[in-house]
Design a protein around this motif. Structure first.
Motif, PDB file in Angstrom:
ATOM      1  N   THR A 178       0.837  -1.193   0.000  1.00 24.33           N
ATOM      2  CA  THR A 178       0.000   0.000   0.000  1.00 24.33           C
ATOM      3  C   THR A 178       0.878   1.251   0.000  1.00 24.33           C
ATOM      4  OG1 THR A 178      -0.161   0.104   2.417  1.00 24.33           O
ATOM      5  CG2 THR A 178      -1.791  -1.237   1.256  1.00 24.33           C
ATOM      6  N   THR A 179       0.278   2.393  -0.327  1.00 25.61           N
ATOM      7  CA  THR A 179       1.074   3.616  -0.475  1.00 25.61           C
ATOM      8  C   THR A 179       1.017   4.515   0.758  1.00 25.61           C
ATOM      9  OG1 THR A 179      -0.799   4.629  -1.635  1.00 25.61           O
ATOM     10  CG2 THR A 179       0.939   3.644  -2.981  1.00 25.61           C
ATOM     11  N   VAL A 180      -0.167   4.765   1.306  1.00 23.95           N
ATOM     12  CA  VAL A 180      -0.280   5.674   2.460  1.00 23.95           C
ATOM     13  C   VAL A 180       0.293   5.013   3.707  1.00 23.95           C
ATOM     14  CG1 VAL A 180      -1.855   6.978   3.937  1.00 23.95           C
ATOM     15  CG2 VAL A 180      -2.254   6.881   1.463  1.00 23.95           C
ATOM     16  N   GLY A 181      -0.140   3.783   3.998  1.00 27.46           N
ATOM     17  CA  GLY A 181       0.452   3.019   5.087  1.00 27.46           C
ATOM     18  C   GLY A 181      -0.241   3.111   6.423  1.00 27.46           C
ATOM     19  N   VAL A 182      -1.097   4.102   6.641  1.00 27.20           N
ATOM     20  CA  VAL A 182      -1.952   4.140   7.829  1.00 27.20           C
ATOM     21  C   VAL A 182      -3.398   4.319   7.360  1.00 27.20           C
ATOM     22  CG1 VAL A 182      -0.204   5.054   9.406  1.00 27.20           C
ATOM     23  CG2 VAL A 182      -1.677   6.642   8.152  1.00 27.20           C
ATOM     24  N   GLU A 183      -4.324   4.011   8.245  1.00 30.31           N
ATOM     25  CA  GLU A 183      -5.730   4.002   7.877  1.00 30.31           C
ATOM     26  C   GLU A 183      -6.242   5.407   7.519  1.00 30.31           C
ATOM     27  OE1 GLU A 183      -4.761   0.620  10.528  1.00 30.31           O
ATOM     28  OE2 GLU A 183      -4.391   2.765  10.555  1.00 30.31           O
ATOM     29  N   SER A 184      -7.455   5.441   6.994  1.00 38.09           N
ATOM     30  CA  SER A 184      -8.067   6.691   6.580  1.00 38.09           C
ATOM     31  C   SER A 184      -8.387   7.583   7.776  1.00 38.09           C
ATOM     32  CB  SER A 184      -9.354   6.420   5.790  1.00 38.09           C
ATOM     33  OG  SER A 184     -10.306   5.768   6.620  1.00 38.09           O
ATOM     34  N   THR A 185      -8.457   8.863   7.518  1.00 34.79           N
ATOM     35  CA  THR A 185      -8.995   9.825   8.475  1.00 34.79           C
ATOM     36  C   THR A 185     -10.501   9.610   8.578  1.00 34.79           C
ATOM     37  OG1 THR A 185      -7.307  11.421   7.844  1.00 34.79           O
ATOM     38  CG2 THR A 185      -9.267  12.294   8.926  1.00 34.79           C
ATOM     39  N   VAL A 186     -11.036   9.654   9.798  1.00 36.42           N
ATOM     40  CA  VAL A 186     -12.487   9.559   9.986  1.00 36.42           C
ATOM     41  C   VAL A 186     -12.989  10.880  10.554  1.00 36.42           C
ATOM     42  CG1 VAL A 186     -14.404   8.329  11.058  1.00 36.42           C
ATOM     43  CG2 VAL A 186     -12.326   7.078  10.407  1.00 36.42           C
ATOM     44  N   LEU A 187     -13.966  11.482   9.861  1.00 36.20           N
ATOM     45  CA  LEU A 187     -14.519  12.779  10.248  1.00 36.20           C
ATOM     46  C   LEU A 187     -16.029  12.679  10.360  1.00 36.20           C
ATOM     47  CD1 LEU A 187     -13.542  15.861  10.557  1.00 36.20           C
ATOM     48  CD2 LEU A 187     -14.632  16.144   8.314  1.00 36.20           C
ATOM     49  N   ASP A 188     -16.576  13.279  11.412  1.00 34.32           N
ATOM     50  CA  ASP A 188     -18.026  13.367  11.581  1.00 34.32           C
ATOM     51  C   ASP A 188     -18.471  14.760  11.148  1.00 34.32           C
ATOM     52  OD1 ASP A 188     -20.654  13.442  12.318  1.00 34.32           O
ATOM     53  OD2 ASP A 188     -20.340  12.889  14.409  1.00 34.32           O
ATOM     54  N   PRO A 189     -19.057  14.878   9.945  1.00 35.26           N
ATOM     55  CA  PRO A 189     -19.526  16.184   9.485  1.00 35.26           C
ATOM     56  C   PRO A 189     -20.970  16.485   9.903  1.00 35.26           C
ATOM     57  CG  PRO A 189     -19.748  14.613   7.723  1.00 35.26           C
ATOM     58  CD  PRO A 189     -19.267  13.835   8.913  1.00 35.26           C
ATOM     59  N   LEU A 190     -21.592  15.575  10.676  1.00 35.63           N
ATOM     60  CA  LEU A 190     -22.983  15.747  11.074  1.00 35.63           C
ATOM     61  C   LEU A 190     -23.123  16.619  12.316  1.00 35.63           C
ATOM     62  CD1 LEU A 190     -24.194  12.060  10.553  1.00 35.63           C
ATOM     63  CD2 LEU A 190     -24.326  13.978   8.944  1.00 35.63           C
ATOM     64  N   CYS A 191     -21.990  16.881  13.003  1.00 32.62           N
ATOM     65  CA  CYS A 191     -22.026  17.736  14.182  1.00 32.62           C
ATOM     66  C   CYS A 191     -21.397  19.089  13.848  1.00 32.62           C
ATOM     67  CB  CYS A 191     -21.324  17.077  15.362  1.00 32.62           C
ATOM     68  SG  CYS A 191     -19.616  16.610  15.029  1.00 32.62           S
ATOM     69  N   THR A 192     -21.583  20.052  14.739  1.00 31.69           N
ATOM     70  CA  THR A 192     -21.057  21.404  14.534  1.00 31.69           C
ATOM     71  C   THR A 192     -20.170  21.806  15.708  1.00 31.69           C
ATOM     72  OG1 THR A 192     -23.080  21.992  13.336  1.00 31.69           O
ATOM     73  CG2 THR A 192     -21.664  23.800  14.065  1.00 31.69           C
ATOM     74  N   PRO A 193     -18.889  22.097  15.483  1.00 32.77           N
ATOM     75  CA  PRO A 193     -18.185  21.943  14.206  1.00 32.77           C
ATOM     76  C   PRO A 193     -17.950  20.466  13.902  1.00 32.77           C
ATOM     77  CG  PRO A 193     -16.627  22.492  15.929  1.00 32.77           C
ATOM     78  CD  PRO A 193     -17.993  22.552  16.563  1.00 32.77           C
ATOM     79  N   PRO A 194     -17.609  20.126  12.658  1.00 34.94           N
ATOM     80  CA  PRO A 194     -17.267  18.735  12.354  1.00 34.94           C
ATOM     81  C   PRO A 194     -16.159  18.243  13.276  1.00 34.94           C
ATOM     82  CG  PRO A 194     -17.488  20.007  10.343  1.00 34.94           C
ATOM     83  CD  PRO A 194     -17.541  20.987  11.465  1.00 34.94           C
ATOM     84  N   CYS A 195     -16.194  16.951  13.581  1.00 32.22           N
ATOM     85  CA  CYS A 195     -15.272  16.391  14.578  1.00 32.22           C
ATOM     86  C   CYS A 195     -14.356  15.347  13.942  1.00 32.22           C
ATOM     87  CB  CYS A 195     -16.059  15.772  15.727  1.00 32.22           C
ATOM     88  SG  CYS A 195     -15.017  15.160  17.073  1.00 32.22           S
ATOM     89  N   LEU A 196     -13.070  15.509  14.171  1.00 29.57           N
ATOM     90  CA  LEU A 196     -12.080  14.531  13.736  1.00 29.57           C
ATOM     91  C   LEU A 196     -12.065  13.378  14.731  1.00 29.57           C
ATOM     92  CD1 LEU A 196      -9.693  13.859  11.784  1.00 29.57           C
ATOM     93  CD2 LEU A 196      -8.207  14.996  13.449  1.00 29.57           C
ATOM     94  N   LEU A 197     -12.524  12.213  14.288  1.00 26.57           N
ATOM     95  CA  LEU A 197     -12.592  11.043  15.165  1.00 26.57           C
ATOM     96  C   LEU A 197     -11.299  10.242  15.140  1.00 26.57           C
ATOM     97  CD1 LEU A 197     -16.214   9.847  14.326  1.00 26.57           C
ATOM     98  CD2 LEU A 197     -15.456  11.077  16.359  1.00 26.57           C
ATOM     99  N   ARG A 198     -10.687  10.102  13.968  1.00 24.86           N
ATOM    100  CA  ARG A 198      -9.436   9.368  13.838  1.00 24.86           C
ATOM    101  C   ARG A 198      -8.554  10.069  12.819  1.00 24.86           C
ATOM    102  NH1 ARG A 198      -9.456   3.337  11.385  1.00 24.86           N
ATOM    103  NH2 ARG A 198      -9.793   4.487   9.439  1.00 24.86           N
ATOM    104  N   PRO A 199      -7.351  10.507  13.205  1.00 24.50           N
ATOM    105  CA  PRO A 199      -6.445  11.087  12.203  1.00 24.50           C
ATOM    106  C   PRO A 199      -5.926  10.002  11.278  1.00 24.50           C
ATOM    107  CG  PRO A 199      -5.327  10.887  14.319  1.00 24.50           C
ATOM    108  CD  PRO A 199      -6.759  10.471  14.549  1.00 24.50           C
TER     109      PRO A 199
END
Length: 345
Positions: A178-199
């Motif tokens: 694989t190229t990136v090597g770590v998992e995807s960023t997870v973001l919750d855009p349903l709340c205000t402000p949007p919340c970064l759950l996993r970098p």
């Protein structure tokens, strides 16, 4: 038996026999480990409750940890989510296909097994062409967490997958590292402000440049209730050997080496995630060290690409401890710190 099927560089995606065979397995309710740009994922038809349950069984994954659903096009989203809010669509337009996962409202037909019983579903469109071709060939959205045993180091090659899951899954589609090597960023855009759950593969700075300031989820979490996102367990991404994290300097790494051998009987090995030029020639002639050349310090994408491969390389019989310096909380360094701190708990 687990089939090991290959997609080689230069192969045409259209009508590729390995992709067609894996798509048939997925349509039949089977499990296929597929390459993505982040890590290898263990895929199943997200709309088939029995197939999704097989993921949890194969990985020994608890039911409270939700799965990410992968799509190859926006047209697949209504099958799993009830629309995309404007801010989520803006993020998708900016970063899809790519390593950004968005929380959306779950569609009624999506099995609750996928979402750990929650009313939101994590969705992403991978940028890896083989992953997208497989999803399109299967014709269904694919639930796909990392293709490893739960809690262990994530896989960035097909061999890593087979080390953990051979005999537990139907096939692995091997398209190289694989190229990136770590998992995807997870973001919750349903709340205000949007919340970064996993970098992850898309940085906080990139997201804030697109939509403005975001909140960051408290990394302390309980494992007794359904989680809002995968990757929030206190101990995760962990090798068998004990992990020791040190300050991000050559001096911090060398001090940890000296401390280990001062307190040991020299019958055990010490593993080092060693940035380029941090280990001196005198250290290399000492017995008892297993060293992984991690890459250039400060080049966080390069270190992220090598992270899980390095942890797997160092996690050998006889290695009592793996020492790793902690990157700065900037760019992809934030994702590296997250993975390392969970691995060391």
């Amino acid at each position: 038996m687990t089939l090991h099927l290959y997609f080689r560089p230069g192969d045409a995606l259209e009508a590729h026999p390995a992709i067609a065979q894996c798509a048939a397995i997925l349509r039949g309710g089977g499990l296929v480990a597929m390459p993505t740009e982040t890590v290898y994922g263990l895929a199943a038809n997200a709309l088939n409750t029995g197939a999704v349950q097989r993921i949890f069984t194969a990985k020994q994954r608890p039911a409270w940890d939700p799965l990410i659903v992968h799509v190859s096009s926006f047209e697949m989203i209504p099958a799993i989510a009830t629309g995309i809010p404007a801010i989520a669509r803006s993020l998708a337009d900016s970063f899809w296909p790519g390593p950004l996962t968005l929380l959306l409202s779950r569609a009624p037909q999506l099995p609750l097994t996928v979402t750990a019983g929650r009313d939101t579903v994590a969705v992403r469109m991978p940028s890896h062409p083989v992953a997208r071709a497989l999803i399109a060939a299967a014709g269904v959205p694919l639930a796909a967490p990392s293709a490893n045993l739960f809690g262990s180091v994530s896989p960035t090659t097909a061999d890593h997958v087979l080390h953990d899951l051979a005999g537990r899954i139907d096939a692995v589609l091997d398209a190289g590292e694989t190229t990136v090597g770590v998992e995807s960023t997870v973001l919750d855009p349903l709340c205000t402000p949007p919340c970064l759950l996993r970098p992850g593969g898309i940085t906080r700075e990139q997201i804030e440049a697109a939509i403005g300031p975001i909140a960051v989820h408290d990394s302390t979490t309980s494992t007794t209730a359904a989680q809002p996102s995968p990757g929030l367990v206190d101990r995760h991404y962990a090798p068998s050997a004990k992990m020791k994290l040190v300050e991000g300097t050559p001096e911090g790494l060398r001090a940890a080496v000296q401390e280990f051998f001062a307190n040991s009987e020299n019958t055990e090995y010490l593993g080092l995630m060693a940035p380029e030029a941090w280990i001196e020639a005198a250290d290399l002639v000492k017995g008892g060290l297993v060293i992984f050349d991690w890459g250039q310090w400060g080049n966080w994408p390069q270190l992220a690409h090598n992270l899980f491969a390095g942890l797997r390389y160092l996690d050998k019989p006889g290695v009592a401890m793996i020492v790793c310096p902690l990157p700065a909380e900037e760019g992809m360094g934030l994702a590296l710190r997250d993975r390392l701190m969970r691995a060391a708990r």
